[in-house]
Write a protein that holds these residues in place. Structure first.
Motif, PDB file in Angstrom:
ATOM      1  N   MET A   1       0.853  -1.190   0.000  1.00 25.51           N
ATOM      2  CA  MET A   1       0.000   0.000   0.000  1.00 25.51           C
ATOM      3  C   MET A   1       0.892   1.245   0.000  1.00 25.51           C
ATOM      4  O   MET A   1       1.757   1.402   0.857  1.00 25.51           O
ATOM      5  N   SER A   2       0.676   2.122  -0.954  1.00 19.04           N
ATOM      6  CA  SER A   2       1.479   3.342  -1.038  1.00 19.04           C
ATOM      7  C   SER A   2       1.091   4.337   0.041  1.00 19.04           C
ATOM      8  O   SER A   2      -0.065   4.405   0.467  1.00 19.04           O
ATOM      9  N   THR A   3       2.069   5.113   0.478  1.00 20.09           N
ATOM     10  CA  THR A   3       1.793   6.290   1.279  1.00 20.09           C
ATOM     11  C   THR A   3       1.699   7.493   0.342  1.00 20.09           C
ATOM     12  O   THR A   3       2.123   7.443  -0.826  1.00 20.09           O
ATOM     13  N   TYR A   4       1.148   8.589   0.859  1.00 20.40           N
ATOM     14  CA  TYR A   4       1.032   9.820   0.083  1.00 20.40           C
ATOM     15  C   TYR A   4       1.691  10.960   0.850  1.00 20.40           C
ATOM     16  O   TYR A   4       1.453  11.128   2.049  1.00 20.40           O
ATOM     17  N   SER A   5       2.507  11.711   0.156  1.00 20.05           N
ATOM     18  CA  SER A   5       3.270  12.794   0.769  1.00 20.05           C
ATOM     19  C   SER A   5       3.027  14.094   0.029  1.00 20.05           C
ATOM     20  O   SER A   5       2.310  14.135  -0.976  1.00 20.05           O
TER      21      SER A   5
ATOM     22  N   ARG B   1      13.230   1.363  -2.066  1.00 21.56           N
ATOM     23  CA  ARG B   1      11.866   1.904  -2.130  1.00 21.56           C
ATOM     24  C   ARG B   1      11.778   2.892  -3.295  1.00 21.56           C
ATOM     25  O   ARG B   1      12.755   3.554  -3.644  1.00 21.56           O
ATOM     26  N   LEU B   2      10.603   3.001  -3.883  1.00 25.71           N
ATOM     27  CA  LEU B   2      10.395   3.888  -5.034  1.00 25.71           C
ATOM     28  C   LEU B   2       9.477   5.034  -4.647  1.00 25.71           C
ATOM     29  O   LEU B   2       8.372   4.811  -4.133  1.00 25.71           O
ATOM     30  N   VAL B   3       9.952   6.246  -4.873  1.00 26.03           N
ATOM     31  CA  VAL B   3       9.186   7.464  -4.624  1.00 26.03           C
ATOM     32  C   VAL B   3       8.920   8.141  -5.958  1.00 26.03           C
ATOM     33  O   VAL B   3       9.846   8.335  -6.756  1.00 26.03           O
ATOM     34  N   ALA B   4       7.675   8.500  -6.222  1.00 25.79           N
ATOM     35  CA  ALA B   4       7.313   9.216  -7.446  1.00 25.79           C
ATOM     36  C   ALA B   4       6.738  10.578  -7.085  1.00 25.79           C
ATOM     37  O   ALA B   4       5.723  10.657  -6.382  1.00 25.79           O
TER      38      ALA B   4
ATOM     39  N   VAL C   1       5.093   1.916  -6.839  1.00 30.96           N
ATOM     40  CA  VAL C   1       5.548   3.091  -6.099  1.00 30.96           C
ATOM     41  C   VAL C   1       5.186   2.942  -4.630  1.00 30.96           C
ATOM     42  O   VAL C   1       4.049   2.609  -4.282  1.00 30.96           O
ATOM     43  N   ASP C   2       6.143   3.214  -3.765  1.00 32.22           N
ATOM     44  CA  ASP C   2       5.926   3.107  -2.323  1.00 32.22           C
ATOM     45  C   ASP C   2       5.417   4.410  -1.711  1.00 32.22           C
ATOM     46  O   ASP C   2       4.669   4.382  -0.737  1.00 32.22           O
ATOM     47  N   ASP C   3       5.870   5.544  -2.249  1.00 25.85           N
ATOM     48  CA  ASP C   3       5.431   6.848  -1.727  1.00 25.85           C
ATOM     49  C   ASP C   3       5.130   7.753  -2.908  1.00 25.85           C
ATOM     50  O   ASP C   3       6.015   8.039  -3.728  1.00 25.85           O
ATOM     51  N   VAL C   4       3.875   8.183  -3.018  1.00 26.61           N
ATOM     52  CA  VAL C   4       3.443   9.092  -4.080  1.00 26.61           C
ATOM     53  C   VAL C   4       3.438  10.504  -3.506  1.00 26.61           C
ATOM     54  O   VAL C   4       2.726  10.781  -2.534  1.00 26.61           O
ATOM     55  N   VAL C   5       4.220  11.388  -4.103  1.00 28.02           N
ATOM     56  CA  VAL C   5       4.367  12.751  -3.599  1.00 28.02           C
ATOM     57  C   VAL C   5       3.536  13.687  -4.473  1.00 28.02           C
ATOM     58  O   VAL C   5       3.770  13.794  -5.686  1.00 28.02           O
ATOM     59  N   LEU C   6       2.578  14.359  -3.862  1.00 30.87           N
ATOM     60  CA  LEU C   6       1.675  15.252  -4.587  1.00 30.87           C
ATOM     61  C   LEU C   6       2.381  16.574  -4.874  1.00 30.87           C
ATOM     62  O   LEU C   6       2.809  17.276  -3.963  1.00 30.87           O
ATOM     63  N   ASN C   7       2.468  16.913  -6.154  1.00 30.49           N
ATOM     64  CA  ASN C   7       3.220  18.072  -6.620  1.00 30.49           C
ATOM     65  C   ASN C   7       2.261  19.038  -7.313  1.00 30.49           C
ATOM     66  O   ASN C   7       1.796  18.778  -8.425  1.00 30.49           O
TER      67      ASN C   7
END
Length: 319
Positions: A1-5, A206-209, A288-294
C-alpha cells in the motif's frame, strides 16, 4: 500500500512560508514533507525552521544537487537534519544537468553514473558506519562523522532512466522520480531497480514518485498548469530523453505542445478528485511506495492558498 506525501510547491524565499505545508503534513494523512533543490533557499534550513516553529515531521530532499556540496558536508547536513526534525529523513541526491556541472565545476562529470556511485558510497558509509576511506574517480573521502542517536536516514538518488535505476538498485535505499508516467515506472524503472539490487545482492530500493497534478475546474487549462510547473524540465535534455522513452514527445522550441503532451501522456495528471485518485492509484499498482503530490503549477498560477486547498482535497481522497 502506497503512502502519500506533500511537496513544497515553490522555493520559499522566507522560511516562514514553509509552515502551512509543514502544518498540513503534521495534521493530515500525509506521510512526509518533501522539498526539491532550490536556489532561493536551502531545504535543510527551511525544514529546520519548521521544526523550530513546532512542526517536526518526516522530510525528504527530492533531490539536492551534488555539485553544490562535498559528500561529507551532505552527510553532516542530513545527520543534523534528522536530529533536528526528530523524524526519519530521506536524503535524496542527483548530479543535476551537465550544464549546471559545467558552470559550477568547470566541466561535467566524466561519468554521471560514476559520480553518483562515488557520492552515495561516501554518504552511506559516513551515515551508517561513522567513517569512510574511499577513493573514487570523482569524489574521495577519508574521514569520520561522529555518530549520535537519531532517527533513520535513507540515502536516495534521483532516477529518470534505466542506467540510473540500475545504479540505485545497487547503492541506494530510495529511488526518487519526477514527471515519470506510471507505465514507464512499471515497465522500465522498476525492472531496472530489481536488476541492480539483484546484482548487488541487496534489497530493492523503495520507489518514490513525485507526481505533478491539478484539479480540473472552471477556467482551468491543463496544459497551462502543466507548463507553469514544468517549463524548466521540458528544456532539459535528460528529462526530454526520459519522456521520449515513455512515449511523450516534447520540443524545447514549442513548450506549449510539450505541456499538452505531458497531459496526454499522464506525466501531468488533471481531472476531478475521483479521477485523480484513480490515476494516482496507477502509481501504486506500478510499484511506487510513496506518491508525492506536486502542485507547483497550481501554486505558480493561483498561489499558496489554492495550492494548500488542492493538496488537502487530494489527500482527503487518497491518504
Amino acid at each position: 500500500m502506497s503512502t502519500y506525501s506533500v511537496l513544497v510547491p515553490f522555493a520559499p524565499p522566507r522560511p516562514e512560508q514553509i509552515l502551512p505545508f509543514a502544518a498540513l503534513t503534521q495534521w493530515s494523512g500525509a506521510h512526509r514533507l518533501w522539498q526539491g533543490q532550490a536556489l532561493a533557499s536551502d531545504p535543510h534550513q527551511t525544514f529546520a525552521y519548521a521544526a523550530a516553529s513546532g512542526f517536526r515531521v518526516p522530510v525528504g530532499t527530492g533531490v539536492t544537487l551534488m555539485p553544490f556540496r562535498h559528500p561529507y558536508d551532505a552527510a553532516l547536513h542530513m545527520q543534523t537534519l534528522a536530529v533536528t526534525m526528530g523524524h526519519s529523513v530521506v536524503a535524496g541526491f542527483g548530479p543535476g544537468a551537465a550544464a549546471l556541472q559545467r558552470n559550477l565545476l568547470g566541466a561535467p562529470y566524466a561519468s554521471q553514473l560514476g559520480a553518483v556511485r562515488d557520492y552515495l558510497t561516501i554518504v552511506r558509509e559516513l551515515l551508517e558506519k561513522g567513517s569512510v576511506a574511499y577513493r573514487g574517480e570523482h569524489f574521495s573521502c577519508r574521514s569520520e562523522l561522529p555518530m549520535m542517536p537519531r532517527p533513520p536516514i535513507e540515502t536516495g538518488v534521483g532516477v529518470l532512466r534505466p542506467g540510473m535505476a540500475r545504479l540505485a538498485g545497487e547503492v541506494a535505499d530510495v529511488a526518487i522520480t519526477w514527471l515519470t508516467p506510471a507505465p514507464y515506472l512499471r515497465e522500465v524503472v522498476v525492472p531496472a531497480l530489481r536488476e541492480g539490487a539483484a546484482a548487488a545482492g541487496r534489497p530493492v530500493p523503495r520507489l518514490v514518485a513525485i507526481v505533478p497534478l491539478a484539479l480540473s475546474g472552471p477556467g482551468r487549462d491543463a496544459a497551462e498548469l502543466a507548463l507553469a510547473g514544468n517549463a524548466g524540465h521540458l528544456s532539459m535534455p535528460h528529462y526530454r530523453d526520459m519522456l521520449r522513452r515513455s512515449g511523450i514527445d516534447t520540443d524545447p522550441a514549442d513548450p506549449g505542445r510539450g505541456a499538452r503532451a505531458l497531459v496526454e501522456g499522464r506525466a501531468f495528471l488533471f481531472g476531478e478528485t475521483a479521477e485523480l485518485a484513480a490515476r494516482l492509484g496507477e502509481f501504486q499498482d506500478a510499484g511506487v511506495d510513496d506518491v508525492v503530490l506536486n502542485v507547483t503549477g497550481v501554486w505558480a498560477r493561483y498561489g499558496s492558498r489554492a495550492a494548500l486547498s488542492e493538496l488537502e482535497t487530494v489527500l482527503g481522497a487518497v491518504a
